[in-house]
Design an enzyme around this catalytic site. Structure first.
Site, PDB file in Angstrom:
ATOM      1  N   GLY A 136       2.854  -2.806  -7.210  1.00 36.04           N
ATOM      2  CA  GLY A 136       3.001  -3.978  -8.051  1.00 36.04           C
ATOM      3  C   GLY A 136       1.855  -4.962  -7.950  1.00 36.04           C
ATOM      4  N   GLY A 154      -1.512  -3.930  -7.068  1.00 35.86           N
ATOM      5  CA  GLY A 154      -2.822  -3.332  -7.270  1.00 35.86           C
ATOM      6  C   GLY A 154      -2.789  -1.829  -7.111  1.00 35.86           C
ATOM      7  N   VAL A 180      -4.922   1.771  -5.116  1.00 37.61           N
ATOM      8  CA  VAL A 180      -5.775   2.281  -4.042  1.00 37.61           C
ATOM      9  C   VAL A 180      -6.536   3.483  -4.589  1.00 37.61           C
ATOM     10  CG1 VAL A 180      -5.865   3.179  -1.692  1.00 37.61           C
ATOM     11  CG2 VAL A 180      -4.114   1.516  -2.321  1.00 37.61           C
ATOM     12  N   LYS A 213      -8.643  -0.644  -1.597  1.00 36.63           N
ATOM     13  CA  LYS A 213      -7.490  -1.321  -2.192  1.00 36.63           C
ATOM     14  C   LYS A 213      -8.013  -2.423  -3.099  1.00 36.63           C
ATOM     15  CE  LYS A 213      -3.980  -2.258   0.463  1.00 36.63           C
ATOM     16  NZ  LYS A 213      -3.159  -2.773   1.598  1.00 36.63           N
ATOM     17  N   ASP A 227       5.426  -6.313   9.844  1.00 34.59           N
ATOM     18  CA  ASP A 227       5.934  -5.324   8.880  1.00 34.59           C
ATOM     19  C   ASP A 227       5.827  -3.906   9.453  1.00 34.59           C
ATOM     20  OD1 ASP A 227       7.156  -4.548   6.531  1.00 34.59           O
ATOM     21  OD2 ASP A 227       5.287  -4.406   5.383  1.00 34.59           O
TER      22      ASP A 227
END
Length: 413
Positions: free
Chosen positions: A19, A21, A23, A38, A133
């Site tokens: 959502g 970008g 890679v 990225k 994360d």
């Protein structure tokens, strides 16, 4: 954008999108080095808060000199204004891909991966970086002959990492975006107060270890709200490994209060080492396994995530080649014996098979030392007819030609 040039890199092909970008697999135009780039969407690259968080990933990776952290090569803005970062291209599989392939991991392998990740995240904590994360999709397994079991866990995606001295990001995030992955967020992170420290990563890594051992997350709830509530209020169940000390280690990581968890990643790593040493000698945990990146013999890795590259290379299996060679040698020997037998003068019939016994010329069996093998007479049957003339010649290529396939496989995260 395939074929475009970003800095000194040429974009070869897109290997993932999301959502925010995409890679790309890229190649340096001068030295030929491959990398993953990225690129943030142009409409997001004009939003300062998002670009700051995007470049935090580059800053975080650059500041951590550890082999378990993905290397960052460059970052900046493309000519169209899009922000980008350039990082190393990995070959292997994510932890979530491995879990789907194996359903659950051997406890020994799960502990070894956990101790590697703990060591790398400890290096990040030492530089003032909190990941926030940690999850199976952000742990990537690559081959490394220098690692104890031939594999190394790489920690990915520092996109929402909190750097020391920074406050919690203010408004400007995408609508509905959560700073973290609810299935692995700590109770304090779920509250959204911004009061998190390094022990939030310990909770998340405990959730990853639970996932490796059981094949499921700690809490399985229908909605995000219920999931967040469970992390804050519900006691976790033990993974039920039947290995003394392992359940206690997992539950300590998953304690609701940060003060009841391991206080540092190095302490967690030391506990993993102690548990491995304690139970590997008893056979409760298998020794380091051969790197298990291949879903089937002769093939490397499943389709990787957006930050990786894995070629589906077919390799001739050594066992199959050995069987073909053995059959060829055996056929040649039998053909040669048959040819000699048919060309020789008539002779008495071959003796019948003799039971395995000591010949009369040898002294009694009791006199033969135990270390001396007892001779055995074996009769090889001769075929009724000579084989075709070409049978005595082994095929010049006893094994089928198996060539590597250069196809690169990719999948969206």
């Amino acid at each position: 954008m395939e074929g475009a040039t970003v800095g000194p890199y040429r974009l070869v092909k897109k290997i993932g999108a999301g959502g925010m970008g995409a890679v790309y697999l890229a190649e340096h135009t001068l030295v030929g080095r491959r990398a993953a780039i990225k690129i943030l969407l142009p409409e997001l690259s004009v939003k300062r808060a998002i670009v700051t968080r995007f470049f935090n990933e580059a800053r975080a990776m650059t500041s951590i000199p550890d082999p378990g952290i993905v290397q960052m090569f460059d970052f900046g803005f493309h000519t169209d204004g899009s922000a980008y970062i350039v990082m190393e291209l990995l070959e292997g599989e994510t932890l979530s891909q491995r879990r789907r392939r194996l359903h659950r991991l051997d406890p020994g392998d799960a502990l070894r991966i956990t101790r590697q990740v703990a060591g790398s995240v400890a290096a990040a904590h030492a530089r003032g970086v909190i990941h926030r994360d940690l999850k199976p999709d952000n742990i990537f397994i690559v081959r490394d002959p220098e690692a104890p079991n031939g594999e190394r866990a790489k920690v990915l995606d520092f996109g929402i990492a909190k750097l020391s001295g920074e406050g919690e990001p203010q408004s400007g995030t995408l609508s509905g975006q959560v700073l973290g992955t609810p299935a692995y967020m700590s109770p304090e992170q779920c509250r959204g107060t911004g009061l998190v420290d390094t022990r939030t990563d310990i909770y998340s890594l405990g959730g990853v270890l639970f996932y490796m051992l059981t094949g499921r997350p700690v809490f399985d709830r229908a909605g995000i709200g219920e999931l967040i509530s469970a992390h804050m209020n519900d006691p976790p169940s033990a993974p039920g490994t039947a290995i003394e000390g392992l359940d206690a280690l997992v539950l300590r990581c998953l304690a609701k209060s940060p003060g009841d968890r391991f206080q540092t990643m190095l302490a967690l790593q030391a506990s993993c080492d102690a548990l491995l040493a304690q139970i590997s000698s008893s056979g409760a945990i298998s020794p380091p396994s051969t790197p298990a990146l291949a879903p089937a013999p002769g093939f490397y890795a499943e389709p990787p995530t957006t930050l990786s590259s894995a070629a589906g290379v077919s390799i001739p299996g050594p066992r199959r080649v050995g069987i073909w060679i053995g059959l060829a040698i055996g056929a040649t020997a039998l053909a040669a014996m048959a040819f000699v037998a048919l060309r020789s003068p008539a002779s008495p019939a071959l003796p019948s098979p003799v039971p395995a016994a000591v010949p009369a010329a040898v002294p009694a069996a009791a006199a033969v030392p135990a270390a001396v093998p007892v001779p055995v007479t074996v009769t090889v049957p001769v075929p009724d007819a000579a084989p075709p003339p070409d049978a005595a010649k082994p095929h010049p290529h006893p094994a089928p030609h198996l060539h590597p396939r250069p196809d690169d496989l990719y999948e969206d995260r």
